[in-house]
Write a protein that holds these residues in place. Structure first.
Motif, PDB file in Angstrom:
ATOM      1  N   ASP A 170       0.843  -1.196   0.000  1.00  0.00           N
ATOM      2  CA  ASP A 170       0.000   0.000   0.000  1.00  0.00           C
ATOM      3  C   ASP A 170       0.881   1.249   0.000  1.00  0.00           C
ATOM      4  O   ASP A 170       1.359   1.680   1.054  1.00  0.00           O
ATOM      5  CB  ASP A 170      -0.915  -0.033   1.224  1.00  0.00           C
ATOM      6  N   VAL A 171       1.065   1.838  -1.181  1.00  0.00           N
ATOM      7  CA  VAL A 171       1.939   3.008  -1.277  1.00  0.00           C
ATOM      8  C   VAL A 171       1.341   4.206  -0.538  1.00  0.00           C
ATOM      9  O   VAL A 171       2.080   5.048  -0.021  1.00  0.00           O
ATOM     10  CB  VAL A 171       2.223   3.376  -2.751  1.00  0.00           C
ATOM     11  N   ASP A 172       0.014   4.294  -0.493  1.00  0.00           N
ATOM     12  CA  ASP A 172      -0.625   5.403   0.217  1.00  0.00           C
ATOM     13  C   ASP A 172      -0.377   5.291   1.717  1.00  0.00           C
ATOM     14  O   ASP A 172      -0.102   6.289   2.389  1.00  0.00           O
ATOM     15  CB  ASP A 172      -2.129   5.428  -0.069  1.00  0.00           C
ATOM     16  N   LEU A 173      -0.474   4.079   2.243  1.00  0.00           N
ATOM     17  CA  LEU A 173      -0.168   3.855   3.654  1.00  0.00           C
ATOM     18  C   LEU A 173       1.292   4.164   3.937  1.00  0.00           C
ATOM     19  O   LEU A 173       1.621   4.803   4.946  1.00  0.00           O
ATOM     20  CB  LEU A 173      -0.484   2.404   4.026  1.00  0.00           C
ATOM     21  N   ALA A 174       2.190   3.737   3.060  1.00  0.00           N
ATOM     22  CA  ALA A 174       3.615   3.990   3.259  1.00  0.00           C
ATOM     23  C   ALA A 174       3.900   5.491   3.293  1.00  0.00           C
ATOM     24  O   ALA A 174       4.667   5.966   4.136  1.00  0.00           O
ATOM     25  CB  ALA A 174       4.423   3.321   2.156  1.00  0.00           C
ATOM     26  N   LEU A 175       3.297   6.245   2.382  1.00  0.00           N
ATOM     27  CA  LEU A 175       3.509   7.687   2.347  1.00  0.00           C
ATOM     28  C   LEU A 175       3.007   8.348   3.619  1.00  0.00           C
ATOM     29  O   LEU A 175       3.643   9.251   4.166  1.00  0.00           O
ATOM     30  CB  LEU A 175       2.806   8.293   1.127  1.00  0.00           C
ATOM     31  N   ARG A 176       1.876   7.876   4.089  1.00  0.00           N
ATOM     32  CA  ARG A 176       1.271   8.466   5.282  1.00  0.00           C
ATOM     33  C   ARG A 176       2.044   8.136   6.544  1.00  0.00           C
ATOM     34  O   ARG A 176       2.229   8.982   7.422  1.00  0.00           O
ATOM     35  CB  ARG A 176      -0.167   7.953   5.414  1.00  0.00           C
ATOM     36  N   TRP A 177       2.504   6.876   6.653  1.00  0.00           N
ATOM     37  CA  TRP A 177       3.011   6.377   7.926  1.00  0.00           C
ATOM     38  C   TRP A 177       4.517   6.447   8.077  1.00  0.00           C
ATOM     39  O   TRP A 177       5.040   6.702   9.170  1.00  0.00           O
ATOM     40  CB  TRP A 177       2.555   4.917   8.088  1.00  0.00           C
ATOM     41  N   ALA A 178       5.250   6.219   7.003  1.00  0.00           N
ATOM     42  CA  ALA A 178       6.688   5.972   7.126  1.00  0.00           C
ATOM     43  C   ALA A 178       7.522   7.244   7.103  1.00  0.00           C
ATOM     44  O   ALA A 178       7.186   8.215   6.427  1.00  0.00           O
ATOM     45  CB  ALA A 178       7.147   5.037   6.011  1.00  0.00           C
ATOM     46  N   ASP A 179       8.642   7.206   7.819  1.00  0.00           N
ATOM     47  CA  ASP A 179       9.678   8.232   7.665  1.00  0.00           C
ATOM     48  C   ASP A 179      10.498   7.950   6.412  1.00  0.00           C
ATOM     49  O   ASP A 179      10.812   8.857   5.647  1.00  0.00           O
ATOM     50  CB  ASP A 179      10.615   8.233   8.881  1.00  0.00           C
ATOM     51  N   ASP A 180      10.842   6.670   6.226  1.00  0.00           N
ATOM     52  CA  ASP A 180      11.667   6.246   5.093  1.00  0.00           C
ATOM     53  C   ASP A 180      10.953   5.136   4.334  1.00  0.00           C
ATOM     54  O   ASP A 180      10.165   4.379   4.911  1.00  0.00           O
ATOM     55  CB  ASP A 180      13.028   5.733   5.572  1.00  0.00           C
ATOM     56  N   ALA A 181      11.252   5.029   3.039  1.00  0.00           N
ATOM     57  CA  ALA A 181      10.709   3.953   2.214  1.00  0.00           C
ATOM     58  C   ALA A 181      11.863   3.246   1.525  1.00  0.00           C
ATOM     59  O   ALA A 181      12.775   3.879   0.997  1.00  0.00           O
ATOM     60  CB  ALA A 181       9.736   4.499   1.179  1.00  0.00           C
ATOM     61  N   ALA A 182      11.820   1.913   1.551  1.00  0.00           N
ATOM     62  CA  ALA A 182      12.806   1.087   0.855  1.00  0.00           C
ATOM     63  C   ALA A 182      12.084   0.338  -0.245  1.00  0.00           C
ATOM     64  O   ALA A 182      11.169  -0.444   0.031  1.00  0.00           O
ATOM     65  CB  ALA A 182      13.468   0.111   1.822  1.00  0.00           C
ATOM     66  N   LEU A 183      12.472   0.589  -1.496  1.00  0.00           N
ATOM     67  CA  LEU A 183      11.831  -0.042  -2.644  1.00  0.00           C
ATOM     68  C   LEU A 183      12.744  -1.131  -3.185  1.00  0.00           C
ATOM     69  O   LEU A 183      13.892  -0.867  -3.545  1.00  0.00           O
ATOM     70  CB  LEU A 183      11.544   0.992  -3.742  1.00  0.00           C
ATOM     71  N   LEU A 184      12.223  -2.350  -3.232  1.00  0.00           N
ATOM     72  CA  LEU A 184      12.985  -3.467  -3.789  1.00  0.00           C
ATOM     73  C   LEU A 184      12.759  -3.522  -5.290  1.00  0.00           C
ATOM     74  O   LEU A 184      11.637  -3.718  -5.757  1.00  0.00           O
ATOM     75  CB  LEU A 184      12.543  -4.780  -3.148  1.00  0.00           C
ATOM     76  N   THR A 185      13.815  -3.311  -6.047  1.00  0.00           N
ATOM     77  CA  THR A 185      13.755  -3.311  -7.507  1.00  0.00           C
ATOM     78  C   THR A 185      14.696  -4.386  -8.042  1.00  0.00           C
ATOM     79  O   THR A 185      15.560  -4.892  -7.308  1.00  0.00           O
ATOM     80  CB  THR A 185      14.172  -1.943  -8.072  1.00  0.00           C
ATOM     81  N   PRO A 186      14.572  -4.754  -9.318  1.00  0.00           N
ATOM     82  CA  PRO A 186      15.486  -5.747  -9.881  1.00  0.00           C
ATOM     83  C   PRO A 186      16.956  -5.353  -9.795  1.00  0.00           C
ATOM     84  O   PRO A 186      17.837  -6.215  -9.797  1.00  0.00           O
ATOM     85  CB  PRO A 186      15.022  -5.861 -11.338  1.00  0.00           C
ATOM     86  N   SER A 187      17.226  -4.056  -9.692  1.00  0.00           N
ATOM     87  CA  SER A 187      18.613  -3.594  -9.610  1.00  0.00           C
ATOM     88  C   SER A 187      19.071  -3.357  -8.174  1.00  0.00           C
ATOM     89  O   SER A 187      20.168  -2.843  -7.945  1.00  0.00           O
ATOM     90  CB  SER A 187      18.787  -2.302 -10.417  1.00  0.00           C
ATOM     91  N   GLY A 188      18.244  -3.735  -7.200  1.00  0.00           N
ATOM     92  CA  GLY A 188      18.633  -3.580  -5.807  1.00  0.00           C
ATOM     93  C   GLY A 188      17.604  -2.807  -5.013  1.00  0.00           C
ATOM     94  O   GLY A 188      16.531  -2.463  -5.511  1.00  0.00           O
ATOM     95  N   VAL A 189      17.932  -2.550  -3.753  1.00  0.00           N
ATOM     96  CA  VAL A 189      17.019  -1.812  -2.882  1.00  0.00           C
ATOM     97  C   VAL A 189      17.385  -0.336  -2.913  1.00  0.00           C
ATOM     98  O   VAL A 189      18.561   0.028  -2.903  1.00  0.00           O
ATOM     99  CB  VAL A 189      17.061  -2.371  -1.445  1.00  0.00           C
ATOM    100  N   ARG A 190      16.375   0.512  -2.987  1.00  0.00           N
ATOM    101  CA  ARG A 190      16.571   1.956  -3.015  1.00  0.00           C
ATOM    102  C   ARG A 190      15.829   2.560  -1.839  1.00  0.00           C
ATOM    103  O   ARG A 190      14.604   2.429  -1.743  1.00  0.00           O
ATOM    104  CB  ARG A 190      16.066   2.551  -4.327  1.00  0.00           C
ATOM    105  N   THR A 191      16.558   3.217  -0.938  1.00  0.00           N
ATOM    106  CA  THR A 191      15.977   3.734   0.297  1.00  0.00           C
ATOM    107  C   THR A 191      16.159   5.237   0.378  1.00  0.00           C
ATOM    108  O   THR A 191      17.205   5.774   0.004  1.00  0.00           O
ATOM    109  CB  THR A 191      16.637   3.070   1.518  1.00  0.00           C
ATOM    110  N   GLY A 192      15.140   5.918   0.885  1.00  0.00           N
ATOM    111  CA  GLY A 192      15.215   7.358   1.088  1.00  0.00           C
ATOM    112  C   GLY A 192      14.022   7.835   1.871  1.00  0.00           C
ATOM    113  O   GLY A 192      13.130   7.043   2.218  1.00  0.00           O
ATOM    114  N   PRO A 193      13.971   9.135   2.188  1.00  0.00           N
ATOM    115  CA  PRO A 193      12.793   9.679   2.862  1.00  0.00           C
ATOM    116  C   PRO A 193      11.532   9.320   2.078  1.00  0.00           C
ATOM    117  O   PRO A 193      11.528   9.406   0.843  1.00  0.00           O
ATOM    118  CB  PRO A 193      13.052  11.187   2.867  1.00  0.00           C
ATOM    119  N   ALA A 194      10.478   8.916   2.774  1.00  0.00           N
ATOM    120  CA  ALA A 194       9.288   8.412   2.089  1.00  0.00           C
ATOM    121  C   ALA A 194       8.722   9.393   1.058  1.00  0.00           C
ATOM    122  O   ALA A 194       8.415   8.987  -0.071  1.00  0.00           O
ATOM    123  CB  ALA A 194       8.227   8.028   3.113  1.00  0.00           C
ATOM    124  N   PRO A 195       8.570  10.690   1.371  1.00  0.00           N
ATOM    125  CA  PRO A 195       7.999  11.594   0.376  1.00  0.00           C
ATOM    126  C   PRO A 195       8.841  11.699  -0.899  1.00  0.00           C
ATOM    127  O   PRO A 195       8.302  11.877  -1.987  1.00  0.00           O
ATOM    128  CB  PRO A 195       7.945  12.945   1.109  1.00  0.00           C
TER     129      PRO A 195
END
Length: 283
Positions: A201-226
């Motif tokens: 749930d990307v909407d929940l992640a945007l609302r709740w999280a400080d940071d978001a980690a996205l798992l992609t085929p090229s690796g994990v990409r982490t940064g501030p959620a917004p």
């Protein structure tokens, strides 16, 4: 980073028996005190990553560290890890097995060899934190789905972990149940627990999280959620859509209703406040 990450995977690779490599050379860190959302398409490795962090799986290469110290997979090392990190799986029926709520929540602390008084104290504390103290003597098979979710989380909380990892904790809950669970997680964070939530749930992640980690085929990409959740390229790689809050913020800025430096709305209530006042919800 001046302080080592609370929990981290360094150069980790993992594959299941006779299967393809799921994670390869992964670096992933959980900073203390941050709410972290873990997102990715089915099969991206979210569950594997969570089980590696909690010690349920052992990396084929690389290492798991706690505060910079490598984890050993002997009894002493795993006990230390499980008093630091607890994982709650998506389906509570995979985690609950005792006859009553209190018995189930007491299982972890009992296995630590704690005194009866300490176990009782931890169980009472966990039941209170999850707002299910009234269910202490209720048979687990008579619980509602939401109550079973809370009981499973209480069992993890009774271990007093510094990191609580939740796999799709809001899945299957009605809107009221979701709001109550999020309020509970906020209370746990206020007590010092670092929370990692895997979700689609990307909407929940945007609302709740400080940071978001996205798992992609090229690796994990982490940064501030917004920021991370506004990256359409990363979202596309991760098989995710743009959160409505990001799209709404772009529209509001185009209409001159939201300043460039003002954070966009994360909830419907914040959106209503922006459109009513023409000012950002959080200054």
């Amino acid at each position: 980073m001046s302080e080592p990450a609370l929990v981290a995977l360094r150069g980790v690779s993992f594959a299941y028996d006779e299967g393809p490599v799921v994670l390869d050379g992964l670096d992933f860190a959980v900073p203390e005190g941050r709410a972290l959302a873990l997102l990715g398409r089915n099969g991206s490795g979210k569950t594997t990553l969570m089980r590696l962090l909690s010690g349920g799986l052992r990396p084929h290469t690389g290492q798991l560290t706690v505060q910079g110290r490598p984890v050993s997979y002997d009894r002493k090392g795993l006990t230390r890890l499980r008093t630091t990190v607890q994982l709650v799986v998506q389906d509570p029926d995979d985690q609950l097995f005792a006859a009553s709520v209190a018995q189930d929540v007491s299982f972890g602390p009992l296995n630590l060899g704690l005194s009866d008084a300490e176990v009782r104290s931890r169980v009472a504390e966990a039941l209170d934190a999850l707002d299910i103290a009234a269910l202490a003597d209720r048979p687990t098979h008579l619980l509602s789905y939401g109550q079973r979710k809370r009981t499973a989380i209480a069992g993890a909380v009774a271990m007093r972990p510094r990191v609580l990892i939740l796999d799709e904790p809001t899945a299957g809950l009605d809107p009221d149940g979701q709001e109550r669970l999020l309020a509970t997680l906020d209370a746990l964070r206020a007590r010092g627990t670092t929370v990692v939530m895997a979700t689609h749930d990307v909407d929940l992640a945007l609302r709740w999280a400080d940071d978001a980690a996205l798992l992609t085929p090229s690796g994990v990409r982490t940064g501030p959620a917004p920021t991370a959740l506004a990256r359409t390229d990363l979202l596309r790689q991760a098989g995710l859509r743009l959160p409505w809050g990001v799209a709404a913020a772009e529209l509001l800025r185009a209409q001159g209703l939201l300043g460039e430096s003002v954070a966009g709305p994360r909830t419907a209530e914040e959106l209503a406040a922006v459109t009513a006042t023409g000012a950002g919800p959080r200054g």
